[in-house]
Structures are given as C-alpha cells and as structure tokens.
Design an enzyme around this catalytic site. Structure first.
Site, PDB file in Angstrom:
ATOM      1  CB  THR A  68      13.175 -23.181  -0.213  1.00 39.59           C
ATOM      2  OG1 THR A  68      14.469 -23.431   0.419  1.00 39.59           O
ATOM      3  CG2 THR A  68      12.171 -24.406   0.117  1.00 39.59           C
ATOM      4  CG  ASP A 177      17.956 -15.238   5.843  1.00 43.37           C
ATOM      5  OD1 ASP A 177      18.915 -15.575   6.422  1.00 43.37           O
ATOM      6  OD2 ASP A 177      17.559 -15.862   4.427  1.00 43.37           O
TER       7      ASP A 177
HETATM    8 MG    MG Z   1      18.658 -14.964   0.016  1.00 43.82          MG
END
Ligand code: MG
Ligand code: ADP
Length: 542
Positions: A68, A177
């Site tokens: 994104t 993440d």
């Molecule tokens: Mg990534």
C-alpha cells in the site's frame, strides 16, 4: 486429524475432458501475465518520469514488491568500477509523511548495513517522490520453502533474525512489523536482511533522532482533526531538529496503510478499573464464534492505570455491564483508548492487541516467536485474523485463556473471556501440525506443501482450532531430548542434517525458546540479546 484443520487436497486429474479446461486456464494465465507485464512496464515508465535522475544511474528491470505504501523494483547499475550491481529501489508513495520517510531512511543509514539489517546506498527525491536505493538481496518466498527447510536451517534462520533484532533494539528501534516478508532470506548464500522500517518507532531513549518525531497511531488519532498536507521542500533532514511545519502533520504511512475504524475495534477506556467496551467487536466476535459450542469471545478492559486520563465520562457514573457480554450506554459514551497498533494482525503481541500504551522492543520478539511457531509447525500464516480480538482469542487457544488474562493484568488490561481454554503443549502442537506425532499418519513433503499455506488457526477454522485445543494428546513418540541431557543434545546438533533433517528429534531447547518468545508478559519476554545466548544456539557463534 489433518482434515479437522480444514486441509483440502486437490482432486487427482483423471480424465481427458479436464484437458480442455486446463488449456483454457493456461491461455487465461498467459493473458494475465501479459497484462501484468504491461502494467509493470507502465509503472517503470512512470517512475522514470517522476524521478528522472534515476535513468542516469539505473536500468529498472522489474517490479519485485508492491504494498500500500511502496513499490519495490529491481534495477541494475554501474555504480563503481567492476560488474553491474543489482539494486532494490523502493519508491515510497508520495502521500507518505516526510518525517516517516526520513525516519525510515535514518533507521537504514544508522543501524543498517550490518548484522543482517539492510543498508542503504542512495536516496533520490523529486518533489514528493522518494526512492531509496538498497543493495538487492535475492530471496525466497517463506511459504515456498517452509516445508523443505531442514531443522538446522531453521536454527540458523532464527539465530540470524535475533542478530538483526539485537542490532536494531540496541539503537532503540522498535520495528513493529517483523514478519517473513520483511526478513529476506537467501537460502543459497545463507544471507539475511531485515527490511522495511516504514512502521518503526523509537523507544524512549532511541538513538534514531527522527524516530523521536514519528507519531504513533495513537498520536495520529488524537490529532486526526488536523488537516494533513504534504511538504515537498528540497530537503529531508536526516539529523538535527525537525522543522516545526513537518512535526505537526498527521498523514503517515501507518495511518494510510492500516486504517482502523471504530467499527473494527473498540476497546474503551474504563472507570474504576472495571470497564472497557468494544461493543461492536464483541458482537462481531460473538457472531463469528458463538455459533460453535467451543466458541470463545473476549472483552478487554483497562485497569486502573489508564482510567483517569482517557475517560470522557463523568467519574461518578457507575457502569452496570461489567462482566457481562453487553455494553451499556455509559461505556459507549467513553472515549476510545488509543495506543500504537501498526503491524500485521497475526504477528501482533498481546500488549499490542489490547492497546497497551507502553510498548517496547518486546513486541518484535513476540513476532519473532510467531515466525518460529510457523517454522516449527510448518504452517504459514500461523494465525489469521481480521480483527484484534479475534487475534487475541486465537492466541488464547495456544497459550491459554487464564494465562493470557493473568499476563494482561500485569500491563493494566482486564480481559473477559466467555470460555476457559487451556494452554497447549507447544511441542505436541507443532508435531501434530507438522504431522510428526505418532498418532498422525506421516505427511509426505508433497502433501505438507499443500498444507503449509493453510493457516494453523484462522477465523474460518477457529472452532476447529478449539477442537484442536481439546483433542486429547496424541501418543507422543518420546524420542526427543530431555532438558539437561546435554550430551545427547550435542550429539543431536551434529546430526540435524542426516536424521530426517532433524525434524524427528527436535530438542526441548527449541520449545523452551519458543515458550520464552511467546511469553504473554512483555516484561519477562526474552530479549534478542538473551535469545542469542539461549542453549538452542549453543554451538553457534555471533
Ligand atoms: Mg514490508
Ligand atoms: P513495504 O513497506 O511495501 O512492505 P518493503 O520494504 O517491505 O516494503 O519491501 C517490499 C518487498 O520488496 C519485500 O517483501 C521484498 O520482497 C522486496 N524488497 C525490499 N527490499 C529489498 C531488497 N533490498 N532486496 C531485495 N528485495 C527487497
């Protein structure tokens, strides 16, 4: 047993009428490929147009990643004397917050370039387009190789991941993440690289200056009324004070990448240590899970710690929905508590899922634990949930509801759970999912290949996961090492590659480390530095 996990095997191709179908499918696929190629070509042209200086240096060959927030391209360049170099070009979406971009870059420049943390070569900018040029590391798809990895490779993989995490945590970077697609692995070269600092945040004593100015989702929510705008100035500062006008903007990668609406989750601020309400979420969760006997529904409440600061409700009002599955109007009127929640749901630690405002580097260690769980069980993704409370319920099916509730208390959250589920024995769970326990017929690697992409626990199979929880333990082969049996362990480490690639003799140390990574309490969860010293890695050197 495997059928109960929702695994479907492909039908064998037996009759010729199928051939026509496959031919048609083949040409459809070709058309799709051509269409994709044309799309990639267009994107490359657009990138050259947006950042024309790239064409002086690079030949952009292909698009290798698209999210994104960025597109990543493979390019070649004649940067120094010698052969052409392969470069990864990460083109950040123009709406990314300048501070966010600069902070990502600063993580790479300050902490990157060693200990399995990706470095950076150059950065290009024109107007609001930023392109980060990094050394290219060809890498495998985690899912493709998951079931062909030897146990020794898994050990090396985890060791190298901890090396990278130790490095960034030393700089006060919380990656936020950590997941396989952000930890590149070249199996052939035995090279690793932690990438993607697009959601990183700083610890309170971070050494990455710009992370001090990166707003968390919580802060963004607080200032979400501020109108966002994009700065397209000439300089993105990598050090020194942050210009005021940049500091006050509210558009960030996180806010665009993972928009959370109130409808998705509402964990509300409580009063008297009693309340929280996530009204709609509870409903959704109940609807999803309550149809099955073994359904679990959860509610998360703030304990006394946060109570005073965020409640918009008069303190004198008492709530009458505590410990029920209803949400009263008093609770509905309370202001939502905000805390950082960026990341990928299946990898989020319990303190992230329950919106604990004090989050540390321990959240990355939890995510590393989920990766390890996938590696040991042969299932990826392990957890698949579309909202935080479902994810929390899924964690409970593995780590136990009582244990989760107890741990949450330590970081100021109360969780209500409609059903008690016991913690699972990690070894038995992984062996069962891998098809290694003696009660389950052995899976060939081919069949495992089919199974590996099925999440071990998904929303669809939640009830099945609960069944799994309740399944009486299968007969365990019992040929593993016992703790403290160091002689036989050493012997085993030598033989990982020869004896069923080590998978039939996974030492207890592996599950002990997994247990310490998936510690529900962030304060006692193992750190990256400690993990590297764990007996599981005893014959490996830094
Ligand atoms: Mg990534
Ligand atoms: P995003 O923020 O969009 O997730 P990432 O930095 O994670 O961006 O990159 C997306 C993908 O691009 C990665 O999962 C990886 O496949 C590929 N990639 C990123 N950096 C590199 C690199 N230096 N070398 C090779 N591939 C890379």
């Amino acid at each position: 047993m495997e059928a109960s996990l929702g695994i479907q095997m492909d039908e064998p191709m037996a009759f010729s009428p199928q051939r026509d179908r496959f031919q048609a499918e083949g040409s459809l696929k070709k058309n799709e490929q051509n269409f994709k190629l044309a799309g990639v070509k267009k994107d490359i042209e657009k990138l050259y147009e947006a950042v024309p200086q790239l064409s002086n240096v690079f030949k952009i060959k292909d698009k290798i990643g698209e999210g994104t927030f960025s597109s990543v391209y493979l390019a070649t360049a004649q940067l120094q004397v010698g052969p052409e170099e392969k470069i990864a070009l990460k083109h950040l979406i123009p709406t990314s917050h300048p501070i966010r971009i600069a902070a990502e870059l600063q993580c790479l420049t300050v902490a990157g370039g060693q200990d399995n943390v990706m470095g950076v070569k150059y950065c290009f900018r024109k107007n609001d387009h930023v392109v980060i040029a990094m050394p290219y590391l060809e890498h495998e798809s985690f899912l493709d190789i998951l079931n062909s990895l030897s146990f020794q490779e898994v050990r090396e993989y985890m060791f190298n991941l901890f090396k990278a995490l130790k490095r960034i945590h030393q700089f006060g970077i919380v990656h936020r993440d950590v997941k396989p697609s952000n930890f590149l692995y070249n199996r052939h070269l035995k090279k690793y690289a932690l990438v993607d600092f697009g959601l990183a945040q700083g610890t309170h004593d971070t050494k990455i200056e710009l992370l001090k100015f990166v707003q968390s989702e919580a802060q963004q929510e607080r200032c979400s009324q501020n109108k966002s705008h994009i700065i397209t100035g000439n300089k993105i500062p990598l050090s020194g004070p942050v210009p005021k006008e940049l500091d006050q903007q509210s558009t960030t990668k996180a806010s665009v990448k993972r928009p959370y609406t109130n409808a998705q989750i509402q964990i509300k601020q409580g009063k008297d240590g009693k309340l929280m309400k996530q009204s709609k979420t509870v409903d959704v969760l109940s609807r999803k899970l309550a149809t099955k006997k073994k359904a679990i529904s959860t509610k998360v409440m703030n304990s006394a710690v946060m109570r005073k600061t965020a409640s918009s409700c008069p303190a004198s009002l008492t709530c009458d929905c505590y410990a029920t599955d209803k949400v009263c109007s008093i609770c509905l009127s309370r202001r939502q508590q905000v805390a950082p929640r960026a990341g990928t749901p299946g990898f989020r630690a319990p303190e992230v899922l329950t919106k604990c405002p004090d989050q540390t580097t321990a959240i990355d260690m939890w995510s590393a634990g989920v990766i390890f769980l996938s590696l040991l069980s042969g299932r990826y993704p392990f957890y698949k949930a579309s909202d935080d409370l479902t994810a929390l319920a899924q964690i409970m099916t593995i780590r136990g509801s009582r244990e989760t509730i107890q741990a949450a208390k330590t970081f100021g959250k109360s969780i209500l759970c409609s059903k008690e589920v016991p913690a699972q024995d990690l070894r038995k769970l992984c062996e069962r999912l891998r098809g290694m326990d003696s009660s389950t017929p052995k899976l060939t690697s081919d069949i495992q290949g089919h199974a590996s992409h099925q999440p071990a626990i998904s929303e669809k199979t939640d009830h099945k996961a609960s069944c799994l929880v309740q399944t009486p333990p299968g007969q365990y082969s019992g040929n593993s090492f016992k703790k403290g049996d160091s002689n036989s362990c050493e012997h085993c480490f030598d033989e990982y590659n020869t004896n069923l690639e080590g998978w039939n003799e996974v030492p207890d140390e592996a599950y002990d480390l997994l247990d310490k990574l998936l510690d529900l309490n962030p304060a006692s969860r193992i750190t990256a530095e400690e993990a590297l010293l764990h007996p599981f890695f005893k014959d490996m050197s830094l």
